[in-house]
Scaffold this active site. Sequence first.
Site: not given
Length: 213
Positions: A9, A34, A36, A38, A67, A69, A138, A143-146, A171-173, A193
């Site tokens: 990402s 990827h 993102d 938003m 993606h 959002m 998800m 909304g946010f990376g990391g 996707d996510g973490g 990401g």
Amino acid sequence: MQKILIAPSILSADFSKLGQEIKDVEKAGADWIHIDVMDGHFVPNITMGAVVVKSIRPVTKLPLDVHLMISEPEKHVESFVKAGADIITFHIESEDDPKGIIKLIRYYKKKVGVSVKPKTDIKAIEPVLPMVDMVLVMTVEPGFGGQAFMFDCVSKIGEVRKIFKKDIQVDGGVSEMTAADVINAGANIIVAGTSVFGTKDYASAIKKLRGGS
Ligand code: DX5
Ligand code: ZN
């Protein structure tokens, strides 16, 4: 065994040298890029739009995995297609007429993904599963990376795998610590990401996510 695809990402890339970052992950073995998107409305953050997709399209041969959002995603499909998107994923929570947006993405002959937020039951996507190429599960609130990986979403990946035979993206973490869990649960595409762009050695990070050491 099915190949595991890694989609870094770019939200976690260094935007001051985005083109080089993309070239670097491509060389390091990434399969998709990827992106993102938003809008500050569907999610509380604002990131990038079709203009960024257009500017990175000539930089890489890899599929551009967009993606969305955003609220009212159908209004923006055409601009992302024209900018060079190959895969377009929308959120089931953001669309009143999911079949309409799927037909529109298909009209442009692009791959279609449908995504579910952590708290959304997979019953919400069941009616459209026969129409899509990919489900994006998800494992953080979008909304946010990391953010920290939500382990309670892993069972949802397994539930989707029971009823959906095509691509499942997570996707996510996702990190080298959690990648095996999502793959074992049935996912075959990993978005990452921080766990790629936050490291010094992208090739090693991608290999570890794929299950190598
Ligand atoms: C979250 C985004 C993710 C995120 C991934 O809303 O959809 O793609 O950027 O970043 P990490 O891997 O850092 O959670
Ligand atoms: Zn994403």
